[in-house]
Design a protein around this motif. Structure first.
Motif, PDB file in Angstrom:
ATOM      1  N   VAL A 185     -82.814  75.931 -17.536  1.00 23.84           N
ATOM      2  CA  VAL A 185     -83.258  77.295 -17.297  1.00 23.84           C
ATOM      3  C   VAL A 185     -82.683  78.260 -18.340  1.00 23.84           C
ATOM      4  N   GLY A 186     -81.403  78.135 -18.626  1.00 25.51           N
ATOM      5  CA  GLY A 186     -80.780  79.012 -19.631  1.00 25.51           C
ATOM      6  C   GLY A 186     -80.696  78.322 -20.973  1.00 25.51           C
ATOM      7  N   GLU A 187     -79.586  78.573 -21.672  1.00 24.91           N
ATOM      8  CA  GLU A 187     -79.380  77.975 -22.985  1.00 24.91           C
ATOM      9  C   GLU A 187     -79.113  76.479 -22.860  1.00 24.91           C
ATOM     10  N   ALA A 188     -79.588  75.729 -23.856  1.00 25.83           N
ATOM     11  CA  ALA A 188     -79.225  74.319 -23.967  1.00 25.83           C
ATOM     12  C   ALA A 188     -78.541  74.110 -25.317  1.00 25.83           C
ATOM     13  N   TYR A 189     -77.275  73.721 -25.245  1.00 23.16           N
ATOM     14  CA  TYR A 189     -76.478  73.493 -26.461  1.00 23.16           C
ATOM     15  C   TYR A 189     -76.494  71.998 -26.755  1.00 23.16           C
ATOM     16  N   VAL A 190     -76.839  71.640 -28.001  1.00 26.35           N
ATOM     17  CA  VAL A 190     -76.873  70.224 -28.357  1.00 26.35           C
ATOM     18  C   VAL A 190     -75.919  69.978 -29.524  1.00 26.35           C
ATOM     19  N   VAL A 191     -75.209  68.874 -29.459  1.00 22.16           N
ATOM     20  CA  VAL A 191     -74.391  68.435 -30.588  1.00 22.16           C
ATOM     21  C   VAL A 191     -74.779  66.990 -30.884  1.00 22.16           C
ATOM     22  N   THR A 192     -75.112  66.719 -32.144  1.00 19.24           N
ATOM     23  CA  THR A 192     -75.476  65.362 -32.549  1.00 19.24           C
ATOM     24  C   THR A 192     -74.622  64.967 -33.748  1.00 19.24           C
ATOM     25  N   GLY A 193     -73.993  63.795 -33.639  1.00 19.89           N
ATOM     26  CA  GLY A 193     -73.059  63.393 -34.686  1.00 19.89           C
ATOM     27  C   GLY A 193     -73.111  61.901 -34.967  1.00 19.89           C
ATOM     28  N   ILE A 194     -72.130  61.451 -35.716  1.00 22.50           N
ATOM     29  CA  ILE A 194     -72.139  60.040 -36.123  1.00 22.50           C
ATOM     30  C   ILE A 194     -70.809  59.366 -35.799  1.00 22.50           C
ATOM     31  N   ILE A 195     -70.876  58.031 -35.755  1.00 23.09           N
ATOM     32  CA  ILE A 195     -69.666  57.212 -35.635  1.00 23.09           C
ATOM     33  C   ILE A 195     -69.612  56.332 -36.880  1.00 23.09           C
ATOM     34  N   PRO A 196     -68.527  56.426 -37.656  1.00 21.70           N
ATOM     35  CA  PRO A 196     -68.445  55.606 -38.874  1.00 21.70           C
ATOM     36  C   PRO A 196     -68.130  54.145 -38.537  1.00 21.70           C
ATOM     37  N   TYR A 197     -68.273  53.272 -39.505  1.00 22.94           N
ATOM     38  CA  TYR A 197     -67.853  51.882 -39.318  1.00 22.94           C
ATOM     39  C   TYR A 197     -66.346  51.849 -39.081  1.00 22.94           C
ATOM     40  N   GLN A 198     -65.918  50.837 -38.344  1.00 24.02           N
ATOM     41  CA  GLN A 198     -64.519  50.744 -37.936  1.00 24.02           C
ATOM     42  C   GLN A 198     -63.597  50.430 -39.107  1.00 24.02           C
ATOM     43  N   SER A 199     -63.921  49.385 -39.863  1.00 26.56           N
ATOM     44  CA  SER A 199     -62.959  48.947 -40.874  1.00 26.56           C
ATOM     45  C   SER A 199     -63.385  49.373 -42.273  1.00 26.56           C
ATOM     46  N   GLU A 200     -64.538  48.983 -42.699  1.00 25.02           N
ATOM     47  CA  GLU A 200     -64.927  49.276 -44.065  1.00 25.02           C
ATOM     48  C   GLU A 200     -66.142  50.185 -44.098  1.00 25.02           C
ATOM     49  N   GLU A 201     -66.024  51.317 -44.806  1.00 22.00           N
ATOM     50  CA  GLU A 201     -67.164  52.221 -44.938  1.00 22.00           C
ATOM     51  C   GLU A 201     -68.325  51.520 -45.647  1.00 22.00           C
ATOM     52  N   ARG A 202     -69.542  51.874 -45.254  1.00 18.63           N
ATOM     53  CA  ARG A 202     -70.719  51.421 -46.015  1.00 18.63           C
ATOM     54  C   ARG A 202     -71.297  52.656 -46.692  1.00 18.63           C
ATOM     55  N   TRP A 203     -71.944  52.425 -47.823  1.00 22.12           N
ATOM     56  CA  TRP A 203     -72.447  53.542 -48.622  1.00 22.12           C
ATOM     57  C   TRP A 203     -73.886  53.297 -49.040  1.00 22.12           C
ATOM     58  N   LEU A 204     -74.600  54.376 -49.321  1.00 19.90           N
ATOM     59  CA  LEU A 204     -75.899  54.237 -49.977  1.00 19.90           C
ATOM     60  C   LEU A 204     -75.661  53.668 -51.364  1.00 19.90           C
ATOM     61  N   LYS A 205     -76.710  53.147 -51.950  1.00 15.52           N
ATOM     62  CA  LYS A 205     -76.624  52.396 -53.223  1.00 15.52           C
ATOM     63  C   LYS A 205     -75.606  52.906 -54.255  1.00 15.52           C
ATOM     64  N   ASN A 206     -75.513  54.225 -54.464  1.00 11.76           N
ATOM     65  CA  ASN A 206     -74.641  54.732 -55.534  1.00 11.76           C
ATOM     66  C   ASN A 206     -73.207  54.979 -55.107  1.00 11.76           C
ATOM     67  N   HIS A 207     -72.854  54.519 -53.911  1.00 11.27           N
ATOM     68  CA  HIS A 207     -71.503  54.686 -53.408  1.00 11.27           C
ATOM     69  C   HIS A 207     -71.118  56.159 -53.304  1.00 11.27           C
ATOM     70  N   ARG A 208     -72.063  56.985 -52.961  1.00 12.42           N
ATOM     71  CA  ARG A 208     -71.801  58.429 -52.852  1.00 12.42           C
ATOM     72  C   ARG A 208     -71.905  58.939 -51.428  1.00 12.42           C
ATOM     73  N   VAL A 209     -72.844  58.392 -50.673  1.00 13.80           N
ATOM     74  CA  VAL A 209     -73.127  58.900 -49.327  1.00 13.80           C
ATOM     75  C   VAL A 209     -72.798  57.809 -48.298  1.00 13.80           C
ATOM     76  N   ALA A 210     -71.907  58.141 -47.352  1.00  7.89           N
ATOM     77  CA  ALA A 210     -71.472  57.156 -46.365  1.00  7.89           C
ATOM     78  C   ALA A 210     -72.548  56.928 -45.301  1.00  7.89           C
ATOM     79  N   VAL A 211     -72.674  55.686 -44.862  1.00 10.05           N
ATOM     80  CA  VAL A 211     -73.663  55.294 -43.859  1.00 10.05           C
ATOM     81  C   VAL A 211     -72.956  55.176 -42.502  1.00 10.05           C
ATOM     82  N   PRO A 212     -73.495  55.800 -41.458  1.00  7.15           N
ATOM     83  CA  PRO A 212     -72.869  55.668 -40.137  1.00  7.15           C
ATOM     84  C   PRO A 212     -73.275  54.378 -39.423  1.00  7.15           C
TER      85      PRO A 212
END
Ligand SMILES: *[C@@H]1O[C@H](CO)[C@@H](O)[C@H](O)[C@H]1NC(C)=O
Ligand SMILES: *[C@@H]1O[C@H](CO)[C@@H](O)[C@H](O)[C@H]1NC(C)=O
Ligand SMILES: *[C@@H]1O[C@H](CO)[C@@H](O)[C@H](O)[C@H]1NC(C)=O
Ligand SMILES: *[C@@H]1O[C@H](CO)[C@@H](O)[C@H](O)[C@H]1NC(C)=O
Length: 300
Positions: A185-212
């Protein structure tokens, strides 16, 4: 003495840099209206961005500069009308130049400025990668054309597998749309986020952008219609979900429906109470994460 002097100068320059851009980067103060009780989620370190488009604040993002992707975006849901805009992708000039105007702007044709490339994800990071551009704040949760267009900034986007983005995650966004449109009925607040990999980060091809590894979402609707149908009794005032972004992840957090269509198999979304989401966040980040003030208990 001279060493101390240079430290002092450095601190001042740094502080000065933050003060200059405090209106849009580094501080949520100008856009607290996107958080329930003006209380941004607690527990995650990052760079706050008040997302401004056409000279208006549209939503808020906690950005990770080292990952060149967001930890979460927070927004107010408004009942959508019409089609998804064919908006152009934008970037945040103030991440590259502290004194810059805080409005996001479309990538110009041709190769982007090197300071922009260094400070954030650019279109080339996603082109020919095996990931789609996954909106955290989705355009389909907004009414106005400008609010929808504003979601097309790469600081609101994470690398998301098509099996999730076009499948179970999209279904979640649509379910939330229908639920909030019908019973909030009133305001709806939404939060959407990510959980990273536990041990080793994964990245897009150029090792610039982390993959969740996972994407999560939660909403808080303090004022809702009390005549809820049975299946939505536990969906108010707050509810949450976690979606898989890697079909090879283990099944402790989100089990896999082996009978799902091949295209979407392994990209399931599990709906859960906010408490359960916060438990998984605490596990993975090794610290207490609070998404909403007093867990959106609605005691106001
Ligand atoms: C993407 O891949 C296609 C096909 O391999 C290629 O023609 C194109 O140049 C690539 N684009 C970029 C930006 O790498
Ligand atoms: C979102 O909900 C509104 C209201 O029920 C509906 O008109 C609209 O079609 C929905 N949009 C999507 C993409 O499901
Ligand atoms: C609450 O929901 C019921 C059943 O869907 C509907 O008849 C009623 O009009 C709603 N009330 C409000 C205030 O939206
Ligand atoms: C999952 O594992 C298979 C087999 O090892 C591999 O081919 C595929 O690329 C992996 N998928 C992802 C999303 O990592």
């Amino acid at each position: 003495m001279s060493r101390l002097g240079s430290v002092v100068v450095l601190v001042l320059v740094f502080a000065g840099g933050w003060c200059l851009c405090a209106a849009d980067v580094g501080d949520f103060t100008p856009c607290l209206q996107f958080f329930y009780r003006s209380w941004p989620p607690k527990g995650l370190p990052g760079t706050p961005i008040c997302q401004r488009y056409s000279n208006q604040y549209r939503f808020a993002t906690l950005y990770s500069r080292p990952r060149r992707s967001p930890w979460f975006s927070a927004y107010l849901y408004t009942t959508p009308e019409g089609k998804r805009p064919s908006a152009s992708w934008k970037f945040e000039p103030q991440l590259a130049y502290p004194g810059a105007d805080g409005n996001m702007i479309p990538f110009p044709p041709g190769p982007p400025d090197q300071n922009v490339v260094d400070s954030q994800a650019v279109e080339l990071d996603y082109i020919n990668s095996t990931y789609t551009r996954g909106h955290l704040n989705p355009s389909l949760h907004h009414q106005s054309h400008e609010d929808r267009s504003a979601t097309f900034t790469l600081t609101n986007v994470v690398p998301q597998k098509a099996g999730s983005n076009d499948g179970p995650w999209e279904a979640l966004e649509q379910t939330v749309n229908k639920t909030l449109a019908a019973y909030c009925v009133g305001e709806a607040y939404v939060v959407t986020g990510i959980i990273p990999y536990q041990s080793e980060e994964r990245w897009l091809k150029n090792h610039r952008v982390a993959v969740p590894e996972y994407i999560w979402s939660a909403y808080c609707c303090p004022h809702y219609n009390n005549s809820l149908p049975e299946e939505l009794k536990d969906a108010f005032p707050t509810y949450a979900a976690i979606g898989r972004n890697d079909c090879n992840s283990t099944e402790e957090i989100v089990p896999v429906d082996k009978a799902a269509k091949k295209k979407f198999r392994g990209y399931d979304v599990r709906r859960m109470p906010l408490e359960t989401l916060e438990m998984y966040l605490k596990d993975r980040f090794s610290t207490i994460i609070s998404v909403f003030y007093e867990r959106c208990s609605g005691s106001d």
